[in-house]
Structure formats: C-alpha cells, structure tokens
Design an enzyme around this catalytic site. Sequence first.
Site, PDB file in Angstrom:
ATOM      1  N   GLU A  87     -80.643  -9.940  50.224  1.00 20.17           N
ATOM      2  CA  GLU A  87     -80.368 -11.265  50.693  1.00 20.17           C
ATOM      3  C   GLU A  87     -79.005 -11.653  50.335  1.00 20.17           C
ATOM      4  O   GLU A  87     -78.742 -11.735  49.094  1.00 20.17           O
ATOM      5  CB  GLU A  87     -81.246 -12.217  49.887  1.00 20.17           C
ATOM      6  CG  GLU A  87     -82.784 -12.023  50.260  1.00 20.17           C
ATOM      7  CD  GLU A  87     -83.125 -12.479  51.655  1.00 20.17           C
ATOM      8  OE1 GLU A  87     -82.451 -12.994  52.311  1.00 20.17           O
ATOM      9  OE2 GLU A  87     -84.377 -12.111  51.965  1.00 20.17           O
ATOM     10  N   CYS A  92     -76.851 -20.397  49.132  1.00 20.71           N
ATOM     11  CA  CYS A  92     -76.555 -19.465  50.118  1.00 20.71           C
ATOM     12  C   CYS A  92     -76.849 -20.206  51.534  1.00 20.71           C
ATOM     13  O   CYS A  92     -76.252 -19.637  52.426  1.00 20.71           O
ATOM     14  CB  CYS A  92     -77.247 -18.044  50.113  1.00 20.71           C
ATOM     15  SG  CYS A  92     -79.417 -18.535  49.892  1.00 20.71           S
TER      16      CYS A  92
HETATM   17  P1  NAD Z   1     -72.580 -11.176  43.245  1.00 17.90           P
HETATM   18  O1  NAD Z   1     -72.834 -10.157  44.272  1.00 17.90           O
HETATM   19  O2  NAD Z   1     -71.102 -10.989  42.552  1.00 17.90           O
HETATM   20  O3  NAD Z   1     -73.885 -10.694  42.010  1.00 17.90           O
HETATM   21  C1  NAD Z   1     -75.169 -10.799  42.395  1.00 17.90           C
HETATM   22  C2  NAD Z   1     -75.652  -9.817  41.269  1.00 17.90           C
HETATM   23  O4  NAD Z   1     -75.171  -8.492  41.412  1.00 17.90           O
HETATM   24  C3  NAD Z   1     -75.241 -10.269  39.988  1.00 17.90           C
HETATM   25  O5  NAD Z   1     -76.354 -10.086  39.013  1.00 17.90           O
HETATM   26  C4  NAD Z   1     -74.309  -9.024  39.535  1.00 17.90           C
HETATM   27  O6  NAD Z   1     -74.136  -8.770  38.217  1.00 17.90           O
HETATM   28  C5  NAD Z   1     -74.825  -7.809  40.219  1.00 17.90           C
HETATM   29  N1  NAD Z   1     -73.949  -6.847  40.597  1.00 17.90           N
HETATM   30  C6  NAD Z   1     -72.639  -6.880  40.618  1.00 17.90           C
HETATM   31  N2  NAD Z   1     -72.074  -5.753  41.116  1.00 17.90           N
HETATM   32  C7  NAD Z   1     -72.956  -4.786  41.130  1.00 17.90           C
HETATM   33  C8  NAD Z   1     -72.991  -3.507  41.419  1.00 17.90           C
HETATM   34  N3  NAD Z   1     -72.217  -2.916  41.627  1.00 17.90           N
HETATM   35  N4  NAD Z   1     -74.217  -3.019  41.435  1.00 17.90           N
HETATM   36  C9  NAD Z   1     -75.537  -3.818  40.985  1.00 17.90           C
HETATM   37  N5  NAD Z   1     -75.328  -4.948  40.910  1.00 17.90           N
HETATM   38  C10 NAD Z   1     -74.158  -5.655  41.000  1.00 17.90           C
HETATM   39  O7  NAD Z   1     -73.122 -12.346  43.660  1.00 17.90           O
HETATM   40  P2  NAD Z   1     -73.045 -14.038  42.990  1.00 17.90           P
HETATM   41  O8  NAD Z   1     -71.710 -14.290  42.789  1.00 17.90           O
HETATM   42  O9  NAD Z   1     -73.767 -13.868  41.778  1.00 17.90           O
HETATM   43  O10 NAD Z   1     -73.774 -14.879  44.159  1.00 17.90           O
HETATM   44  C11 NAD Z   1     -73.107 -15.626  45.238  1.00 17.90           C
HETATM   45  C12 NAD Z   1     -73.364 -14.939  46.551  1.00 17.90           C
HETATM   46  O11 NAD Z   1     -74.744 -14.475  46.551  1.00 17.90           O
HETATM   47  C13 NAD Z   1     -73.235 -15.439  47.363  1.00 17.90           C
HETATM   48  O12 NAD Z   1     -72.207 -14.645  48.636  1.00 17.90           O
HETATM   49  C14 NAD Z   1     -74.210 -16.128  48.394  1.00 17.90           C
HETATM   50  O13 NAD Z   1     -74.313 -16.617  49.372  1.00 17.90           O
HETATM   51  C15 NAD Z   1     -75.212 -14.967  47.831  1.00 17.90           C
HETATM   52  N6  NAD Z   1     -76.582 -15.368  47.812  1.00 17.90           N
HETATM   53  C16 NAD Z   1     -77.358 -15.112  48.972  1.00 17.90           C
HETATM   54  C17 NAD Z   1     -78.730 -15.583  49.060  1.00 17.90           C
HETATM   55  C18 NAD Z   1     -79.730 -15.186  49.826  1.00 17.90           C
HETATM   56  O14 NAD Z   1     -80.805 -15.701  49.935  1.00 17.90           O
HETATM   57  N7  NAD Z   1     -79.139 -14.720  50.886  1.00 17.90           N
HETATM   58  C19 NAD Z   1     -79.177 -16.390  47.897  1.00 17.90           C
HETATM   59  C20 NAD Z   1     -78.416 -16.899  46.965  1.00 17.90           C
HETATM   60  C21 NAD Z   1     -77.045 -16.385  46.905  1.00 17.90           C
END
Ligand code: NAD
Length: 486
Positions: free
Chosen positions: A242, A278
């Site tokens: 997502e 999001c």
């Molecule tokens: P992010 O991608 O920076 O981090 C998300 C998670 O991934 C965190 O727990 C982080 O520690 C982990 N992570 C980071 N690098 C990783 C790697 N290499 N391997 C595995 N895990 C890793 O996102 P964020 O800043 O926490 O959230 C914001 C983003 O999330 C926005 O783009 C938003 O649109 C999206 N989002 C999408 C939805 C949806 O349902 N589509 C919902 C909420 C947020």
Amino acid sequence: MSKVLSLLLSCFIETQLAKENPTNPTEIVGYFPVTTKEQAGEAIEAAAGAFKTWKQTSIDERIIMMRKAIEKIRAAENEIVHLLSREHGKPLYDAHGEIYVSLMWMEFACNEAKSALQEEIKEHENGKTILTYDPIGVVAAISPWNYPIALSTIKIAPALLAGNTIVLKPSPYAPLAAAKVAEIIASEFPAGVINVVHGDADVGVELTTNPHVTKIAFTGGTETAKHIIKAASQTIKDMTLELGGNDAAIFLESFDVHDERAMRRIVISNFLTAGQICMIAKRVYVHRSIYDEFVEKYIEAANRWIRIGDPFDSNTTVGPVNNLKQKNVVLGLVEDAKKRGAKVIPLGQILDQKLFDQGYYLQPTLVLGCDVHNPIVVEEQFGPTVPILPFDDEEQFIHLHNESIYGLTSSVWGKEEGAISVARQLEAGTTMINTAAVQGLDVRFPFGGFKQSGIGREYGAEGIRTYTEKHVINVPKTLDLPYIPE
Ligand code: NAD
C-alpha cells in the site's frame, strides 16, 4: 566485572531510542528498544516456531481471542489515544478517529473471517474440487508513521485470523502507540504468534530477506517499496503493498460553491492529520466557470475550520507535522512553487504562537497559479499544503488525473449522475463522490491503489484472503483417462 564494563554491557543489551514530541522536540514521550538484525531474526524464528501449532487452531478459537483483544483495546482507548497524540502530533479527536477506524476494521474482520475463509466445494462432471484458504506462514508487517495503529491492525487482525503468525515493525517516527496496541493483542494470543521489532531500513531488510518470512504486508512510500520488491525477490515472497498517492479532487461545473457543509468537507479532506494521509485530497481541480468563487469560499471555510495548536487543546483541529524531515519536504515544495510564480496563501489561525515556534508546525497553505506539471501538483506533498487549479473540460481533467504514476483514491464533487460518470473513467482504487479522504473510507470493501500506488488490496473480504494461499484439491470421479492411449 568492573562497574564500567557492566555499564557498557547493560547499555549494549538495553539500547533504547527516544521518541520526541513533535509539539516540543526537547520533550521525550518515551523510549523504544533498538532491535538488532540478530534479534529480528530471532523474532522471525519465534513466529515460524509458533506457526506450526497456530495454523492448527480453529477459526472460532482465533475469533474469540481477537474479540478479547478488541475489548482490551477499547478499555485502554484513552491511554492509547494520549500516547498516540503525544508521539505523533495529531489532535486528540483525530487520534480517537484512528482507534475508531482500527476497531471498526478489527470487528469487521472478526465478523467476516468465517465466510471469507470458508472452503468451497464444487461437485462437477469430473468429480469434486475443494478450494481451501490456507495460511501463508510468517507475515512481516511493516507500517508507516502517519496512521501507525490503523495501518498495523489492518495487517495484524486478518493475518492472525487466517492462521498466520506475524512480526510487526512500526515506523521509528511513531513506534510507541502501535507497539502498545500490538502488546495488548499479543496478551490474548499464544507466545510467538505476534512479535514486535523496532528500527528502520536495517531491520526492514532482515524482515524482507529472511527466508522464513513468506509474506510481506507493507504500507509506506513507493520508493521504499522498490527496495522491498528487490529484497523479497530472492525468496519470492507474497506481497501486499500500500503505497504513495497523489489523490485528486475534481469539482464539476454542477458543484454548489455555496454549500458550506461541502466546503468544510473538502477543507477537512485536505488538512486532516495536517495533510499526512495517503488518501487525502492532494491536488484540487475546479471547473473554470466556478473557480474564482470556489477559491473565495474555500479560503473562508479553511479559515473557519483550521485552528493550529496543541493536540491536547479541544479547539485544535490541526497539529504539527510528525517529523522534521517531512516538514522540510513540504516546505521545499512550497518554496519551489513560489519560485515558479505560484501564489501561496496561509490558512487558518495559530492558537499558540510559542508552541508553533518550538514544534514541527507548519501553517497550512493554499497554492494558486501553478502549472499543471509543477512538482507540488504532480508529487505527493504529504503535508498541510494544497494546490487548486482550474480546468476547462472533463476530458482535460481525466487526462491529468490518469497521467499520474499514482492511482490510490480520487474524489468527484457535483451532481451525482455526472460525478459517477467521471468517476468511472478514473484510474484509482477508490473514487468518492462529494466526499474525500478517510470520510469516504468503507472498510467493508477492498482498498488499494492502481499503478505505483500499490499491489493487492487491504480491507474487505479481500483484505482477509490476501493472507492465504489458495489451495485446490482435485478429487476425480473415475480413473479413466479418456485422451491417453492404453
Ligand atoms: P516509508 O516508506 O519511509 O516507511 C514505511 C516503513 O518502511 C517504516 O516502518 C520504515 O521504517 C520502513 N522501511 C524503510 N526502509 C525500508 C527498507 N529498505 N526495507 C523495509 N522497510 C523499510 O514511509 P513513511 O514515510 O513512513 O510513510 C509515508 C508514505 O506512506 C507516504 O508515501 C504515504 O502515501 C504512504 N502511505 C500509504 C498508505 C496506503 O494505504 N496506500 C497509507 C499510509 C501511508
């Protein structure tokens, strides 16, 4: 052992990270342990061990445990909401809203699990076929900071109900409340069924490469997902992703700009959780014939609803941005738009200037006069700013909407029939009519994105079955092989 050595050893074993309060970054809300790569591996092993017996439990047993967990969360709601609000920065009403959505989904998952996972048996001319929904194994659930509880429970509830075990990694930007909720759920389940690890990409890599993990349920940014897909490719893991969005709201000629309730709704759909959702409306297109009046009414409605202040103050509708990194992303996009000639209008009132200056606050802004390809229009800002642009005809809007690399949600505002007709032409996982963002969410139906907004769906019966392998058992009627020579 010398005192110094024992102190060093205890620091090594008990390494903790501090979570600051975004309204006052010098205040520590709490500490969370740093999980090493080895400890993450151990958590996965514990989940793999527990899976052997957990998968044998009946769906009825699992539902009973989940319902008990729901009751415990409900009983602890106030405590959880306060923790969430302090570590995240979202106002109390908004934190309550997050728990509300989380519990609504967990309840739905409990009610729906039996029918969603019910095996199907088909008698036919060649015999009988049984389709079963088997658990996949160990699920690595990786959640973001913006809705840390909702986007963790969206994974935990269906994964466990379907007979999987789970290792949850919340975001280091909002780890405390999600871990608290996971701990409450874990207290109702056998040891090893639900495990929590902490960290960022380092621990994430262990979760996405470890061969014992058979499914990844990830919510976060599209760029992070690209790393995850690469990491998981080595062991071909099942995945639900997502991801980011750049959700558009379109206001048709038939939209009534004098409808104050609707204007309030769109303002909330732009600035709830300081725009860090999001599925929030991130770019607004308005038919040129109503554009000027729309902007005027929008500013009035925004100035009425947006009150920036202490999340614990019941007057506050918008809190700070969750972290400095995100604040700088939003500021960068607004500054860039200004340099390109856009007009930036501040919105709302600041209730407490001192707090505003000390925290990660940003005054919400409206950006006007942008080119359709301005970065603030085509990129995901994920914060309290929104561009409003005029459009001349629906074809033009549909093109602008669908040329995005994203396709999470969209909204169409105006007379219902025309709005539904436009909605049918949009490439988005969800399109809402005369509403947007979480106000238009329905957990009974699948949620997810087209294109680079994701793979797979959460919520709905689909959001439960996504935690299963589909297993077909064929039972032929006869041993005759009509096409094969004797
Ligand atoms: P992010 O991608 O920076 O981090 C998300 C998670 O991934 C965190 O727990 C982080 O520690 C982990 N992570 C980071 N690098 C990783 C790697 N290499 N391997 C595995 N895990 C890793 O996102 P964020 O800043 O926490 O959230 C914001 C983003 O999330 C926005 O783009 C938003 O649109 C999206 N989002 C999408 C939805 C949806 O349902 N589509 C919902 C909420 C947020």
